[in-house]
Design an enzyme around this catalytic site. Sequence first.
Site, PDB file in Angstrom:
ATOM      1  CG  ASP A 258      -2.200   0.765   1.077  1.00  0.00           C
ATOM      2  OD1 ASP A 258      -2.230   1.725   0.268  1.00  0.00           O
ATOM      3  OD2 ASP A 258      -3.185   0.428   1.746  1.00  0.00           O
ATOM      4  CB  ILE A 259       0.690   4.719  -0.894  1.00  0.00           C
ATOM      5  CG1 ILE A 259      -0.802   5.057  -0.815  1.00  0.00           C
ATOM      6  CG2 ILE A 259       1.082   4.281  -2.293  1.00  0.00           C
ATOM      7  CD1 ILE A 259      -1.152   6.339  -1.543  1.00  0.00           C
ATOM      8  CG  PHE A 260      -2.541   4.434   3.707  1.00  0.00           C
ATOM      9  CD1 PHE A 260      -2.297   5.744   3.324  1.00  0.00           C
ATOM     10  CD2 PHE A 260      -3.814   3.930   3.534  1.00  0.00           C
ATOM     11  CE1 PHE A 260      -3.293   6.532   2.777  1.00  0.00           C
ATOM     12  CE2 PHE A 260      -4.828   4.702   2.992  1.00  0.00           C
ATOM     13  CZ  PHE A 260      -4.567   6.013   2.614  1.00  0.00           C
TER      14      PHE A 260
ATOM     15  CG  HIS B  56       3.689  -7.219  13.930  1.00  0.00           C
ATOM     16  ND1 HIS B  56       4.406  -6.971  15.081  1.00  0.00           N
ATOM     17  CD2 HIS B  56       2.427  -6.798  14.170  1.00  0.00           C
ATOM     18  CE1 HIS B  56       3.609  -6.414  15.974  1.00  0.00           C
ATOM     19  NE2 HIS B  56       2.409  -6.293  15.452  1.00  0.00           N
ATOM     20  N   GLY B  57       5.260 -10.939  11.228  1.00  0.00           N
ATOM     21  CA  GLY B  57       5.499 -11.574   9.937  1.00  0.00           C
ATOM     22  C   GLY B  57       6.511 -10.873   9.063  1.00  0.00           C
ATOM     23  CG  HIS B  58       6.783  -7.346   8.829  1.00  0.00           C
ATOM     24  ND1 HIS B  58       6.143  -7.603   7.634  1.00  0.00           N
ATOM     25  CD2 HIS B  58       5.883  -6.664   9.595  1.00  0.00           C
ATOM     26  CE1 HIS B  58       4.921  -7.092   7.671  1.00  0.00           C
ATOM     27  NE2 HIS B  58       4.737  -6.526   8.848  1.00  0.00           N
TER      28      HIS B  58
ATOM     29  CG  HIS C 190      11.511  -7.853  13.263  1.00  0.00           C
ATOM     30  ND1 HIS C 190      11.406  -7.297  12.004  1.00  0.00           N
ATOM     31  CD2 HIS C 190      10.606  -7.185  14.032  1.00  0.00           C
ATOM     32  CE1 HIS C 190      10.487  -6.341  12.011  1.00  0.00           C
ATOM     33  NE2 HIS C 190       9.981  -6.260  13.236  1.00  0.00           N
TER      34      HIS C 190
ATOM     35  NE  ARG D  12       6.706  -2.786  17.878  1.00  0.00           N
ATOM     36  CZ  ARG D  12       6.275  -2.171  18.962  1.00  0.00           C
ATOM     37  NH1 ARG D  12       5.910  -2.878  20.021  1.00  0.00           N
ATOM     38  NH2 ARG D  12       6.204  -0.854  19.015  1.00  0.00           N
TER      39      ARG D  12
END
EC number: 3.6.4.-
Length: 297
Positions: free
Chosen positions: A119-121, A227-229, A231, A233
């Site tokens: 997205d762009i958000f 969050h699936g990125h 790493h 947190r």
Amino acid sequence: MVSIKVSLADFIVKTDEGWIPSDNCPALDRFKTKTEKELLDSIKREGADRASIRKQLFLTPISNKRLTQIGGVPVRDIRTSTTIPSSTRNLITDWLLNIFNDEESGEEVENAIASKYPDIFCSADKISRVAQRLENRRDRVHEDGFRILSATMLAIDSDIATEGKCEIVRATEDAIIAKFEPVSEHLCIGNPRGVFYKAFPIKKEQPMVYGIKALLGISNRDFIMNHGHGHLRTVPYSEINNAIRSFAKKNEAEIKRIRSDSLSPNAGEKFINMCDMLLQKEKIETIIAKIMKNDKN
């Protein structure tokens, strides 16, 4: 209240001559190009892929009637009403203009947005932390802008080099742990977040045994999320409510993917239980109450 978002269009817009700073002037919203009108009509249709259409709108040159003395006005559907401090706006705008107007890589950036960016958000907190890095003229953010932007927009997994401003506080055999302090007041978008930590695995797809022990010790056993990125947190107790509500906005397929991710068992039983409860369609208030009850010291 869930996490605050900003849009790339809050900072820059595309014209026939290139990219320029964004401006806010609702009086000019009435002027649209034929392409913009067609895209805006399609975004209202039932079942429309709104994120994809927002990207197309962002990559479409604006009407020259929406030019001001400062820049250009993005269409309403791709901008936010988020209050952005002037220091952050100036730093991020200049940084993005350098990336998008680069003669060698500008076209590659636009192609990546169209094909790889979700997205762009994006997270206002992430943008604020990039602004913190931009204040340091020696920071790699000035040379490695495209890759850092891609990580900020969740198009690629982040690592220490592509994260917002942070400090490496521990390294184990299987992980590097970074500390994220609250964003400086003059750069912070929205309310400042408490201190949190991220653990980045040394080898992808390999569990972090020593890293998780260190993460739990450093964070005083804060709730840990994946969050699936790529790493893990930590989440301060006071922010668990918002964090779960934000996570719950992910679609079912995404939650299932994260639930089965190799890092998720390292996040702990509470995180796995949260994913299971979301997939079982339990009420969000019930899920939050259970997690926060279990997470009290």
